[in-house]
Scaffold this motif. Structure first.
Motif, PDB file in Angstrom:
ATOM      1  N   UNK A  75      94.833 -26.238  13.491  1.00  0.00           N
ATOM      2  CA  UNK A  75      95.080 -25.289  12.410  1.00  0.00           C
ATOM      3  C   UNK A  75      93.942 -25.258  11.413  1.00  0.00           C
ATOM      4  N   UNK A  76      93.433 -26.440  11.076  1.00  0.00           N
ATOM      5  CA  UNK A  76      92.321 -26.523  10.131  1.00  0.00           C
ATOM      6  C   UNK A  76      91.080 -25.859  10.703  1.00  0.00           C
ATOM      7  N   UNK A  77      90.799 -26.120  11.980  1.00  0.00           N
ATOM      8  CA  UNK A  77      89.613 -25.531  12.614  1.00  0.00           C
ATOM      9  C   UNK A  77      89.711 -24.015  12.662  1.00  0.00           C
ATOM     10  N   UNK A  78      90.898 -23.493  12.905  1.00  0.00           N
ATOM     11  CA  UNK A  78      91.059 -22.047  13.082  1.00  0.00           C
ATOM     12  C   UNK A  78      90.957 -21.256  11.783  1.00  0.00           C
ATOM     13  N   UNK A  79      90.916 -21.932  10.654  1.00  0.00           N
ATOM     14  CA  UNK A  79      90.784 -21.218   9.388  1.00  0.00           C
ATOM     15  C   UNK A  79      89.481 -20.433   9.316  1.00  0.00           C
ATOM     16  N   UNK A  80      88.471 -20.854  10.094  1.00  0.00           N
ATOM     17  CA  UNK A  80      87.186 -20.148  10.076  1.00  0.00           C
ATOM     18  C   UNK A  80      86.935 -19.385  11.379  1.00  0.00           C
ATOM     19  N   UNK A 228      86.038 -34.656   9.522  1.00  0.00           N
ATOM     20  CA  UNK A 228      86.827 -35.052   8.349  1.00  0.00           C
ATOM     21  C   UNK A 228      86.884 -33.910   7.332  1.00  0.00           C
ATOM     22  N   UNK A 229      85.787 -33.199   7.186  1.00  0.00           N
ATOM     23  CA  UNK A 229      85.769 -32.041   6.290  1.00  0.00           C
ATOM     24  C   UNK A 229      86.718 -30.949   6.785  1.00  0.00           C
ATOM     25  N   UNK A 230      86.748 -30.763   8.106  1.00  0.00           N
ATOM     26  CA  UNK A 230      87.654 -29.762   8.682  1.00  0.00           C
ATOM     27  C   UNK A 230      89.099 -30.139   8.385  1.00  0.00           C
ATOM     28  N   UNK A 231      89.455 -31.406   8.613  1.00  0.00           N
ATOM     29  CA  UNK A 231      90.821 -31.862   8.337  1.00  0.00           C
ATOM     30  C   UNK A 231      91.171 -31.689   6.865  1.00  0.00           C
ATOM     31  N   UNK A 232      90.256 -32.048   5.982  1.00  0.00           N
ATOM     32  CA  UNK A 232      90.523 -31.947   4.546  1.00  0.00           C
ATOM     33  C   UNK A 232      90.713 -30.486   4.134  1.00  0.00           C
ATOM     34  N   UNK A 233      89.927 -29.583   4.714  1.00  0.00           N
ATOM     35  CA  UNK A 233      90.101 -28.154   4.427  1.00  0.00           C
ATOM     36  C   UNK A 233      91.494 -27.697   4.838  1.00  0.00           C
ATOM     37  N   UNK A 234      91.944 -28.160   5.996  1.00  0.00           N
ATOM     38  CA  UNK A 234      93.279 -27.799   6.451  1.00  0.00           C
ATOM     39  C   UNK A 234      94.372 -28.355   5.562  1.00  0.00           C
ATOM     40  N   UNK A 235      94.216 -29.601   5.130  1.00  0.00           N
ATOM     41  CA  UNK A 235      95.213 -30.219   4.263  1.00  0.00           C
ATOM     42  C   UNK A 235      95.285 -29.512   2.912  1.00  0.00           C
ATOM     43  N   UNK A 236      94.141 -29.143   2.381  1.00  0.00           N
ATOM     44  CA  UNK A 236      94.132 -28.418   1.101  1.00  0.00           C
ATOM     45  C   UNK A 236      94.780 -27.047   1.251  1.00  0.00           C
ATOM     46  N   UNK A 237      94.571 -26.419   2.392  1.00  0.00           N
ATOM     47  CA  UNK A 237      95.213 -25.136   2.669  1.00  0.00           C
ATOM     48  C   UNK A 237      96.737 -25.303   2.678  1.00  0.00           C
ATOM     49  N   UNK A 238      97.209 -26.366   3.288  1.00  0.00           N
ATOM     50  CA  UNK A 238      98.657 -26.628   3.313  1.00  0.00           C
ATOM     51  C   UNK A 238      99.200 -26.829   1.903  1.00  0.00           C
TER      52      UNK A 238
END
Length: 556
Positions: A75-80, A228-238
């Motif tokens: 999910x985090x990866x697909x944001x971009x 790790x940046x990708x995961x953090x972007x996804x978590x912030x989106x959540x």
């Protein structure tokens, strides 16, 4: 005497899920837990000079949402990536892909996501040649919305080494054309994994999800930092959607390690549970990894203790396991990822180790086989409070409906998957589902009324992680033609299944999922009183503030 709080919330409409505090309008937080609940006057009097004050302005103040079924890394990866959810027709697809290719000139694999099975038009199957006409010189892959099918162009198949087919694990398929070459359609992760490995992430976003061989976690520190940046972007989106907890469905040490690093750095905006993924070809000794994960990762922010398995595929590709042949494909009942004996043994061992089990089961045949496995574990190990889960239950046979409650199985459901939500069209009788099956398809009301515990989630990125979309889909819904039946939920049922019921699901009901003194300060504040608006306006509601462990993780 109550100590000075770190943060107070005033002028709210509190939905506490605790009868003792009904009618409260304010709360106080100290040291990461709720320290007081009462009226705005009472809580305001507790504030000190350093207390952070939030005015809820009449909006609903409730426990933070817990999304109990997500694929975080994906999910985090697909944001971009290129979102094709609203794209239909050959021309629209060509325009979207070509524009995306210009924007991403250095992307090794152009990924489109949330593609409809009929993206080219009703009844038209996407082939590699169709994608070659659009972009012949850049590797292209389109991921279906359900994440069980990928369509790739010729250069992508060639670079992945599967243009002429290749071995795949049970349950996966490289669809071959009559000319002896791959058609472009790849069913299940064991087939499309080689294509995903062409991407910048090297397929790591599917670590712990795939049913085939997994890509190796990177040794390179820069790649780890990128992940790790990708995961953090996804978590912030959540967090922007009021989410304070996630139950991940992708299980591996690598994600646990990255999340633990983020926790150590004080960066985690949400809590995350990560399971161990047992595959159909794994020896049962691999379950020892699940025990090790439970021991090594057991903080309030990052923990394990659960085993994930797949029993079947999905309805749209005729890979969901059914009790009877598909009306439109009479030679097939779908795909059983696990054979019954192996699955039963896995359930017995995992349950005997005190692990929680969650199983992807969409077709009525998969649901029955999963229930049989849970029943086998009870017969061998005895009855215990395992809170084992079935994920999805998109079709269930009427005779299996009472077995859910009898076996203490939790129904982990995704309202936005159901046609009633309006996001996906209802299946017409006579192809994927028969007229007899439809009343027991996405049968959320029947399941709840049977006495089964129901928990709600999204399955992000299959659908957006937007909590208000899910609430609106479950409550407001849309009218469907017969033989479809009304499966809408009440607002309070829906909110409970998205908060306190999910806290119970993770064995945290004594300290999470309610607004109660001494409970974790995981709170979502909405920009209006959701309890006092027409249901058609729910989807227009926004989260104004998210608080996880007493820390503001998002503010509008």
């Amino acid at each position: 005497m109550t100590s000075t709080p770190d943060l107070i919330i005033l002028n709210g409409t509190l939905l506490t899920f605790d009868p003792a505090t009904a009618g409260a309008s304010a709360l106080a937080i100290r040291g990461g837990v709720i320290s007081a609940i009462g009226s705005t006057v009472e809580i305001r009097a507790l504030a000190g000079a350093e207390t952070n004050v939030i005015d809820a302005q009449g909006g609903t103040v409730m426990p933070g949402f817990i999304d109990s079924h997500v694929h975080l890394f994906g999910g985090a990866a697909e944001l971009t990536m290129l979102d094709l959810r609203e794209t239909t027709g050959r021309g629209a697809l060509a325009t979207a892909l070509r524009n995306y290719a210009i924007e991403r000139s250095d992307e090794p694999l152009l990924m489109g996501v949330a593609a409809d099975y009929d993206i080219l038009g009703r009844g038209q199957t996407t082939t590699r040649q169709d994608l070659d006409e659009i972009l012949p010189d850049r590797p292209v892959a389109l991921m279906s919305a359900d994440h069980h099918t990928v369509w790739a162009n010729t250069i992508a198949l060639e670079r992945a080494g599967i243009l002429r087919g290749g071995p795949v694990p049970e349950g996966s398929e490289i669809v071959m054309a009559l000319d002896g070459y791959a058609s472009g359609q790849l069913n299940e992760t064991g087939a499309f994994g080689p294509v995903l490995r062409l991407s910048r992430l090297g397929g790591r976003d599917f670590l712990g999800y795939v049913t085939g061989a997994e890509p190796e976690p990177p040794a390179d520190a820069r790649e780890r930092a990128f992940d790790k940046e990708v995961l953090l972007r996804g978590l912030r989106h959540c967090a922007t959607h009021g989410i304070t907890g996630l139950h991940n469905m992708d299980g591996n040490y690598y994600q646990l390690e990255l999340l633990s690093e983020l926790e150590t750095e004080g960066c985690l905006p949400t809590r995350v549970q990560v399971p161990m993924h047992l595959k159909n070809f794994d020896p049962l000794d691999r379950l020892e990894e699940a025990g090790d994960m439970r021991h090594r990762f057991a903080s309030d922010m990052v923990w394990s203790g659960r085993v994930k398995m797949f029993m079947d595929g999905v309805l749209d590709s005729y890979t969901a396991l059914m009790l009877a042949a598909y009306p439109g494909k009479p030679d097939s009942v779908g795909v059983a990822v696990f054979d019954a004996e192996h699955f039963n043994e896995a359930c017995i061992k995992a349950d005997g180790m005190g692990l929680q089990i969650s199983v992807h089961a969409i077709g009525d045949g998969a649901v029955r086989r999963t229930l049989d496995g849970y029943e086998a574990a009870r017969k061998v190990n005895g009855v215990r409070d395992g809170r084992h889960r079935i994920e999805h239950i998109e079709v269930i046979d009427s005779s299996d409906l009472p077995r859910l409650a009898e076996l203490g199985v939790v129904a982990s459901l995704q309202p936005l998957h159901a046609p009633i939500s309006g996001l996906f069209s209802p299946y017409p009788a006579g192809d994927i589902l028969s007229e007899v099956q439809i009343p027991y398809a996405f049968a959320w009301r029947k399941i709840r009324d049977s006495g089964t515990r129901v928990c709600f989630s999204t399955d992000w990125p299959v659908v957006p992680v937007n909590t208000m979309m899910t609430v609106a889909g479950a409550v407001h819904g849309t009218e469907l033609p017969a033989p479809w039946v009304d499966n809408r939920q009440t607002l309070l049922e829906t909110l409970a299944s998205y908060t306190c019921e999910n806290a119970w699901l993770e064995f945290n009901e004594h300290r999470k999922g309610k607004l109660k003194v001494g409970y974790m300060a995981d709170v979502a504040i909405l920009d209006r009183n959701i309890l006092d608006i027409p249901t058609e306006l729910i989807c227009e509601t926004n989260v104004s503030t998210t608080i996880c462990g007493g820390n503001i993780s998002y503010q509008l």
